[in-house]
Write a protein that holds these residues in place. Structure first.
Motif, PDB file in Angstrom:
ATOM      1  N   VAL A 129       0.807  -1.225   0.000  1.00 45.43           N
ATOM      2  CA  VAL A 129       0.000   0.000   0.000  1.00 45.43           C
ATOM      3  C   VAL A 129       0.834   1.266   0.000  1.00 45.43           C
ATOM      4  CG1 VAL A 129      -1.554   1.403   1.398  1.00 45.43           C
ATOM      5  CG2 VAL A 129      -2.074  -0.975   1.008  1.00 45.43           C
ATOM      6  N   GLU A 130       1.855   1.334   0.858  1.00 45.53           N
ATOM      7  CA  GLU A 130       2.582   2.578   1.101  1.00 45.53           C
ATOM      8  C   GLU A 130       1.562   3.645   1.492  1.00 45.53           C
ATOM      9  OE1 GLU A 130       4.736   3.068  -2.537  1.00 45.53           O
ATOM     10  OE2 GLU A 130       6.297   1.637  -1.937  1.00 45.53           O
ATOM     11  N   ASP A 131       1.383   4.716   0.686  1.00 43.62           N
ATOM     12  CA  ASP A 131       0.416   5.762   1.036  1.00 43.62           C
ATOM     13  C   ASP A 131      -0.628   5.947  -0.052  1.00 43.62           C
ATOM     14  OD1 ASP A 131       2.013   6.818  -0.896  1.00 43.62           O
ATOM     15  OD2 ASP A 131       2.466   8.688   0.158  1.00 43.62           O
ATOM     16  N   LYS A 132      -0.943   4.865  -0.757  1.00 46.49           N
ATOM     17  CA  LYS A 132      -1.849   4.971  -1.911  1.00 46.49           C
ATOM     18  C   LYS A 132      -3.297   5.166  -1.495  1.00 46.49           C
ATOM     19  CE  LYS A 132       1.098   2.464  -5.144  1.00 46.49           C
ATOM     20  NZ  LYS A 132       2.260   2.322  -4.245  1.00 46.49           N
ATOM     21  N   PHE A 133      -3.715   4.631  -0.354  1.00 45.21           N
ATOM     22  CA  PHE A 133      -5.051   4.881   0.184  1.00 45.21           C
ATOM     23  C   PHE A 133      -5.036   4.561   1.673  1.00 45.21           C
ATOM     24  CE2 PHE A 133      -5.361   0.784  -2.253  1.00 45.21           C
ATOM     25  CZ  PHE A 133      -5.252  -0.086  -1.177  1.00 45.21           C
ATOM     26  N   PRO A 134      -6.000   5.103   2.426  1.00 44.15           N
ATOM     27  CA  PRO A 134      -6.027   4.833   3.859  1.00 44.15           C
ATOM     28  C   PRO A 134      -6.441   3.394   4.159  1.00 44.15           C
ATOM     29  CG  PRO A 134      -7.922   6.161   3.216  1.00 44.15           C
ATOM     30  CD  PRO A 134      -7.039   6.065   2.011  1.00 44.15           C
ATOM     31  N   VAL A 135      -5.969   2.903   5.282  1.00 41.85           N
ATOM     32  CA  VAL A 135      -6.278   1.537   5.701  1.00 41.85           C
ATOM     33  C   VAL A 135      -6.739   1.545   7.154  1.00 41.85           C
ATOM     34  CG1 VAL A 135      -4.471   0.672   4.160  1.00 41.85           C
ATOM     35  CG2 VAL A 135      -3.980   0.973   6.579  1.00 41.85           C
ATOM     36  N   LEU A 136      -7.399   0.475   7.542  1.00 38.67           N
ATOM     37  CA  LEU A 136      -7.792   0.314   8.939  1.00 38.67           C
ATOM     38  C   LEU A 136      -7.841  -1.169   9.261  1.00 38.67           C
ATOM     39  CD1 LEU A 136      -8.721   1.648  11.590  1.00 38.67           C
ATOM     40  CD2 LEU A 136     -11.074   1.455  10.759  1.00 38.67           C
ATOM     41  N   GLY A 137      -7.185  -1.550  10.354  1.00 40.03           N
ATOM     42  CA  GLY A 137      -7.116  -2.951  10.720  1.00 40.03           C
ATOM     43  C   GLY A 137      -8.187  -3.361  11.737  1.00 40.03           C
ATOM     44  N   ILE A 138      -8.738  -4.536  11.516  1.00 36.09           N
ATOM     45  CA  ILE A 138      -9.625  -5.182  12.490  1.00 36.09           C
ATOM     46  C   ILE A 138      -8.749  -6.148  13.277  1.00 36.09           C
ATOM     47  CG2 ILE A 138     -11.636  -6.683  12.812  1.00 36.09           C
ATOM     48  CD1 ILE A 138     -12.529  -5.793   9.976  1.00 36.09           C
ATOM     49  N   PRO A 139      -8.595  -5.957  14.575  1.00 36.32           N
ATOM     50  CA  PRO A 139      -7.676  -6.807  15.337  1.00 36.32           C
ATOM     51  C   PRO A 139      -8.145  -8.258  15.378  1.00 36.32           C
ATOM     52  CG  PRO A 139      -8.990  -5.451  16.824  1.00 36.32           C
ATOM     53  CD  PRO A 139      -9.291  -4.976  15.430  1.00 36.32           C
ATOM     54  N   ALA A 140      -7.306  -9.167  14.844  1.00 36.93           N
ATOM     55  CA  ALA A 140      -7.688 -10.581  14.802  1.00 36.93           C
ATOM     56  C   ALA A 140      -6.489 -11.505  15.023  1.00 36.93           C
ATOM     57  CB  ALA A 140      -8.347 -10.909  13.458  1.00 36.93           C
ATOM     58  N   GLY A 141      -5.324 -10.943  15.292  1.00 34.91           N
ATOM     59  CA  GLY A 141      -4.133 -11.758  15.467  1.00 34.91           C
ATOM     60  C   GLY A 141      -3.726 -11.886  16.917  1.00 34.91           C
ATOM     61  N   CYS A 142      -2.669 -12.665  17.139  1.00 32.07           N
ATOM     62  CA  CYS A 142      -2.122 -12.795  18.495  1.00 32.07           C
ATOM     63  C   CYS A 142      -1.338 -11.547  18.877  1.00 32.07           C
ATOM     64  CB  CYS A 142      -1.188 -14.005  18.572  1.00 32.07           C
ATOM     65  SG  CYS A 142      -2.014 -15.574  18.332  1.00 32.07           S
ATOM     66  N   LYS A 143      -0.664 -10.965  17.892  1.00 31.58           N
ATOM     67  CA  LYS A 143       0.199  -9.809  18.137  1.00 31.58           C
ATOM     68  C   LYS A 143      -0.427  -8.581  17.492  1.00 31.58           C
ATOM     69  CE  LYS A 143       3.432 -12.111  15.901  1.00 31.58           C
ATOM     70  NZ  LYS A 143       3.171 -11.222  14.799  1.00 31.58           N
ATOM     71  N   ILE A 144      -0.722  -7.589  18.316  1.00 32.18           N
ATOM     72  CA  ILE A 144      -1.270  -6.337  17.798  1.00 32.18           C
ATOM     73  C   ILE A 144      -0.423  -5.200  18.367  1.00 32.18           C
ATOM     74  CG2 ILE A 144      -3.314  -4.885  17.542  1.00 32.18           C
ATOM     75  CD1 ILE A 144      -3.740  -7.510  16.224  1.00 32.18           C
ATOM     76  N   HIS A 145       0.791  -5.062  17.857  1.00 35.38           N
ATOM     77  CA  HIS A 145       1.665  -3.981  18.278  1.00 35.38           C
ATOM     78  C   HIS A 145       1.519  -2.757  17.383  1.00 35.38           C
ATOM     79  CE1 HIS A 145       3.575  -7.486  20.199  1.00 35.38           C
ATOM     80  NE2 HIS A 145       4.124  -6.636  21.043  1.00 35.38           N
ATOM     81  N   SER A 146       1.013  -2.950  16.191  1.00 33.85           N
ATOM     82  CA  SER A 146       0.918  -1.866  15.218  1.00 33.85           C
ATOM     83  C   SER A 146      -0.181  -0.876  15.579  1.00 33.85           C
ATOM     84  CB  SER A 146       0.648  -2.442  13.822  1.00 33.85           C
ATOM     85  OG  SER A 146       1.695  -3.279  13.404  1.00 33.85           O
ATOM     86  N   GLY A 147       0.047   0.381  15.183  1.00 30.71           N
ATOM     87  CA  GLY A 147      -0.934   1.422  15.456  1.00 30.71           C
ATOM     88  C   GLY A 147      -1.988   1.567  14.384  1.00 30.71           C
ATOM     89  N   VAL A 148      -2.047   0.612  13.463  1.00 26.76           N
ATOM     90  CA  VAL A 148      -2.996   0.721  12.351  1.00 26.76           C
ATOM     91  C   VAL A 148      -4.319   0.023  12.653  1.00 26.76           C
ATOM     92  CG1 VAL A 148      -1.160   0.935  10.642  1.00 26.76           C
ATOM     93  CG2 VAL A 148      -2.041  -1.334  11.210  1.00 26.76           C
TER      94      VAL A 148
END
Length: 377
Positions: A129-148
């Protein structure tokens, strides 16, 4: 209500190893091992929670996604208009499936990419993606350290709802972080930053440096001007008409054509009050991406093209490119539109449609909001 183009990517095996003490799903054979130990995938169920928030608006949403458990089944189960853009080769999907889906979505001009997974999935998305469009994550993993990621799946749905209903939504840069799962399984936590992506979040109206939490127009305009000026290097900046853009020129100590179009390069005035033919000629020597267009909106009306800036013709706008248009405005000015979209009325209906969607509007220094742009009805 404008149709909202929502990209959806679900990592079906995200976090599958968590319940069986495998510390995630990254690594060759980990998903198969987790399934053999009785683990069940939860990412589709969590994506369902986010999408359920959007059910009242499903007639105005088109979801672009991958086949099967990567998004198709969940979107169709809720009755959304769904278009499949990628077909995984194997039953157990891989990071390559995520990346190939995202790569396809880039060409579809989506308004937002909603993805379900963990930090590994965020890394895969960020890689493309880089900065081509905005994204938003739905938390579903074991590790959620990212701010997205949103705090919860339902919170993700609520943020998307704000966008669909034309509320002001801040656009911020958020870090993509991940840890080494192989070391994590040995009890060693080693996190690393892998990049950043643009993420929509709820707009915070109270600003720490503004008196009483309200915008002071002059201070805000200074912040907006500082943001634009910080981006100026060897590129050609076309400065459109209006008092907000005029403030940028004032901060540069350059003469400004309030109702015209000026050109600036390396913070030096190149041309003043350009006509369309002169503007077209001026931008020709510059490579693609080397021309930026700074515009604002007509207060109370919301027009960004077609009123007071006819020098910005369809051929000029196309040559500059949608991705090189910088819209600037105060939040007060945007709020005065009462959720009405900005209007692109270039005289070219195809271009108006191309310009439609959610664009970033600079509302301060390193402060942007996503706001809808529509073609004239």
């Amino acid at each position: 209500m404008k149709q909202f183009k929502l990209g959806l990517v679900i990592n079906p095996i995200a976090g599958i190893g968590g319940s069986v003490a495998l510390k995630g799903s990254d690594g060759v054979g980990i998903a198969e091992q987790a399934i053999a130990l009785g683990a069940t995938a939860k990412s589709n169920a969590r994506a369902l929670l986010a999408l359920e928030i959007l059910l009242p608006y499903k007639e105005n949403i088109v979801i672009y996604t991958a086949a099967g458990d990567m998004g198709e089944y969940t979107a169709k189960a809720l009755g959304f208009n769904t278009e499949v853009v990628h077909q995984p080769v194997n039953e157990i999907t891989t990071a390559l499936d995520t990346e190939q889906t995202v790569m396809t979505l880039i060409n579809l001009d989506i308004d937002l990419l909603l993805f379900a997974g963990g930090d590994g999935t965020a890394r895969n998305v960020c890689h493309i993606v880089e900065d081509k469009f905005p994204v938003l994550g739905i938390p579903a993993g074991c590790k959620i350290h990212s701010g997205v990621y949103a705090i919860t799946p339902k919170a993700a749905g609520r943020v998307v709802e704000l966008m669909i209903t034309n509320q002001l939504v801040s656009l911020t840069d958020a870090d993509v972080m991940d840890i080494d799962e192989s070391l994590f399984r040995q009890g060693i936590v080693k996190a690393k930053r892998f990049g950043e992506m643009q993420v929509p979040s709820e707009l915070r109206y109270i600003q720490a440096v503004k008196s009483g939490g309200k915008e002071s127009d002059e201070l805000v305009l200074q912040d907006i001007a500082a943001d634009v000026i910080s981006k100026m290097d060897d590129e050609l900046f076309i400065i459109g008409s209006g008092s907000t853009t005029a403030f940028v020129m004032e901060e540069l100590a350059l003469e400004n054509t309030l109702l015209g179009v000026d050109a600036v390069c390396e913070q030096v005035l190149i041309e003043s009050d350009l006509t369309e033919p002169k503007l077209w000629q001026l931008i020709q020597p510059y490579a693609q991406g080397k021309v930026k267009l700074v515009i604002t909106l007509i207060g109370g009306q919301g027009h960004i093209f077609g009123r007071g800036n006819q020098q910005l013709s369809p051929r000029v706008i196309r040559a500059i490119g949608k991705e090189n248009i910088l819209i600037i405005a105060t939040k007060t000015k945007l709020n005065a539109l009462q959720a009405r979209p900005l209007i692109a009325d270039t005289g070219d209906s195809e271009l108006d449609i191309e310009l439609s969607g959610y664009l970033a509007v600079t509302t301060g220094y390193n402060d942007q909001v996503l706001y809808p742009v529509a073609s004239p009805q």
